[in-house]
Design an enzyme around this catalytic site. Structure first.
Site, PDB file in Angstrom:
ATOM      1  N   ILE A 158      -5.175  -1.461  -1.153  1.00 36.70           N
ATOM      2  CA  ILE A 158      -4.413  -0.361  -1.745  1.00 36.70           C
ATOM      3  C   ILE A 158      -4.156  -0.616  -3.224  1.00 36.70           C
ATOM      4  O   ILE A 158      -4.295   0.288  -4.064  1.00 36.70           O
ATOM      5  CB  ILE A 158      -3.101  -0.137  -0.974  1.00 36.70           C
ATOM      6  CG1 ILE A 158      -3.402   0.387   0.441  1.00 36.70           C
ATOM      7  CG2 ILE A 158      -2.189   0.843  -1.715  1.00 36.70           C
ATOM      8  CD1 ILE A 158      -2.194   0.466   1.352  1.00 36.70           C
ATOM      9  N   ARG A 179      -1.858 -14.233  -5.620  1.00 36.15           N
ATOM     10  CA  ARG A 179      -1.960 -15.678  -5.422  1.00 36.15           C
ATOM     11  C   ARG A 179      -3.324 -16.218  -5.812  1.00 36.15           C
ATOM     12  O   ARG A 179      -3.463 -17.400  -6.102  1.00 36.15           O
ATOM     13  CB  ARG A 179      -1.651 -16.022  -3.962  1.00 36.15           C
ATOM     14  CG  ARG A 179      -0.178 -15.896  -3.598  1.00 36.15           C
ATOM     15  CD  ARG A 179       0.050 -16.123  -2.126  1.00 36.15           C
ATOM     16  NE  ARG A 179      -0.554 -15.074  -1.311  1.00 36.15           N
ATOM     17  CZ  ARG A 179      -0.445 -14.987   0.008  1.00 36.15           C
ATOM     18  NH1 ARG A 179       0.230 -15.902   0.673  1.00 36.15           N
ATOM     19  NH2 ARG A 179      -1.014 -14.007   0.672  1.00 36.15           N
ATOM     20  N   ALA A 236       5.099   0.356  -0.987  1.00 34.10           N
ATOM     21  CA  ALA A 236       4.823  -0.700  -0.009  1.00 34.10           C
ATOM     22  C   ALA A 236       5.810  -0.603   1.152  1.00 34.10           C
ATOM     23  O   ALA A 236       5.695   0.270   2.013  1.00 34.10           O
ATOM     24  CB  ALA A 236       4.883  -2.060  -0.694  1.00 34.10           C
ATOM     25  N   ARG A 237       6.791  -1.485   1.194  1.00 40.73           N
ATOM     26  CA  ARG A 237       7.883  -1.451   2.160  1.00 40.73           C
ATOM     27  C   ARG A 237       9.182  -1.528   1.378  1.00 40.73           C
ATOM     28  O   ARG A 237       9.268  -2.202   0.351  1.00 40.73           O
ATOM     29  CB  ARG A 237       7.782  -2.614   3.152  1.00 40.73           C
ATOM     30  CG  ARG A 237       6.712  -2.408   4.217  1.00 40.73           C
ATOM     31  CD  ARG A 237       7.104  -1.327   5.207  1.00 40.73           C
ATOM     32  NE  ARG A 237       6.132  -1.156   6.283  1.00 40.73           N
ATOM     33  CZ  ARG A 237       5.214  -0.192   6.309  1.00 40.73           C
ATOM     34  NH1 ARG A 237       5.133   0.677   5.304  1.00 40.73           N
ATOM     35  NH2 ARG A 237       4.392  -0.086   7.335  1.00 40.73           N
ATOM     36  N   GLU A 266      15.803   2.357   5.043  1.00 42.23           N
ATOM     37  CA  GLU A 266      15.237   3.657   5.396  1.00 42.23           C
ATOM     38  C   GLU A 266      15.650   4.090   6.801  1.00 42.23           C
ATOM     39  O   GLU A 266      15.615   3.269   7.724  1.00 42.23           O
ATOM     40  CB  GLU A 266      13.711   3.527   5.286  1.00 42.23           C
ATOM     41  CG  GLU A 266      12.936   4.802   5.304  1.00 42.23           C
ATOM     42  CD  GLU A 266      11.470   4.564   4.953  1.00 42.23           C
ATOM     43  OE1 GLU A 266      10.618   5.148   5.640  1.00 42.23           O
ATOM     44  OE2 GLU A 266      11.188   3.802   4.001  1.00 42.23           O
ATOM     45  N   HIS A 284       8.942   8.958   2.178  1.00 39.75           N
ATOM     46  CA  HIS A 284       7.875   8.178   2.803  1.00 39.75           C
ATOM     47  C   HIS A 284       6.653   9.064   3.104  1.00 39.75           C
ATOM     48  O   HIS A 284       6.214   9.207   4.249  1.00 39.75           O
ATOM     49  CB  HIS A 284       8.372   7.502   4.077  1.00 39.75           C
ATOM     50  CG  HIS A 284       7.598   6.262   4.414  1.00 39.75           C
ATOM     51  ND1 HIS A 284       8.194   5.122   4.881  1.00 39.75           N
ATOM     52  CD2 HIS A 284       6.269   5.974   4.346  1.00 39.75           C
ATOM     53  CE1 HIS A 284       7.276   4.191   5.099  1.00 39.75           C
ATOM     54  NE2 HIS A 284       6.097   4.694   4.770  1.00 39.75           N
TER      55      HIS A 284
END
Length: 317
Positions: A158, A179, A236-237, A266, A284
């Site tokens: 994504i 990373r 994302a979250r 949420e 969302h």
């Protein structure tokens, strides 16, 4: 016939395909499963097709020591609502639906970037309130996307789709925090982490998976490092962002604004965010296109069919 529980209403074409292959029980509610619902799902069904909000934590699996269920075929790419290690220990496989969500989620990231930078939400509210008094040269001046630098936190599938849209569509420079170095088909500068990335970009876009490893990854240190005009975008979250720290940064004028499609608690959204004109809030909508949800459903069903046919799982997690 294999008994399948589908925990939320899905598009009709997906439901028809599921019923053609399985003995389907489908909840007609759009709310997450309760604890009792989840323990019953493991006890009474051969497989479950759950989704975001159905919190299959370790204690749920512990409550059903000999589950009938053998597969949780998650509807969605994110699966941080499922304790995968506990599922495996209980003899239950877990799958997800990657790929199907990539472009739609990237599109929402660009939507939020544009809405935030060009003050689109604020402008629409002005028009709808009947307060617009006509065009003038200094009306609602925002931030131009073209030529700016986007910083992607998490350069997976994504993240790369977002970066391509920014680079090829808006001529933006791309930086990322990851990373490891990525092999990309566009130029990009890697930084060690989000704090190192933040001072160099005009947009910080979060595209990491949810879960314990990324909880509050974006907090006060990142906001302190961002440029005063820079925007934060989260597709994302919700709990990847320390929402209290974000509110503090906005209230102090340390960053230029935010565009959010997900929230830490949420569906609760803090009044402090709702009240701000420099924050764009979406409910969302990341994958909320019919074709995408149909693709996700078909992918979840493909995992189910493969599992019960004894074939390799297309998308194990």
């Amino acid at each position: 016939m294999t008994r399948l529980l589908i925990t939320r209403p899905l598009p009709d074409s997906v439901m028809d395909a599921a019923r053609a292959r399985f003995d389907v029980t489908a909840r007609d509610r759009t709310t997450p499963l309760s604890r009792d619902d989840m323990t019953a799902s493991l006890r009474d069904f051969d497989a479950v097709l759950p989704t975001l909000g159905d919190l299959y934590s370790a204690d749920i699996f512990a409550a059903v020591p000999q589950p009938r269920a053998r597969l949780l075929a998650n509807f969605g790419v994110g699966y941080n609502h499922i304790d995968v290690a506990a599922a495996r220990a209980a003899g239950i496989a877990v799958t997800n639906t990657p790929g199907a969500v990539t472009d739609a989620t990237a599109d929402i990231a660009l939507t939020l970037m544009l809405m935030s930078a060009r003050r689109a939400g604020q402008g629409e509210r002005l028009v709808r309130a009947g307060q617009w008094q006509g065009w003038h040269p200094t009306q609602m001046l925002g931030l131009h996307l073209t030529g700016k630098t986007v910083g992607i936190v998490g350069m997976g599938r994504i993240g790369q789709a977002i970066a391509r849209r920014c680079h090829f569509g808006f001529g933006m420079a791309v930086a990322y925090a990851s990373r490891s170095e990525k092999t990309l088909d566009f130029p990009a500068t890697r930084h060690a982490d989000a704090v190192a990335l933040a001072p160099h970009v005009d947009f910080v876009v979060i595209a990491v998976p949810g879960g314990a490893a990324t909880h509050h990854l974006i907090g006060a240190r990142v906001f302190a490092a961002m440029r005063p005009h820079a925007r934060l975008v989260n597709i994302a979250r919700g709990d990847v962002v320390d929402e209290a720290a974000l509110i503090a940064a906005l209230q102090a004028g340390r960053i230029g604004g935010a565009g959010l499609d997900v929230y830490e608690f949420e569906p609760k959204v803090p009044e402090a965010l709702i009240a701000r004109d420099d924050v764009v809030l979406l409910p969302h909508l990341g994958t909320a296109a019919l074709e995408v949800r149909e693709d996700m459903g078909r992918m979840a069903l493909a995992n189910l069919v493969a599992f019960f046919d004894g074939a390799p799982l297309p998308n194990p997690v």
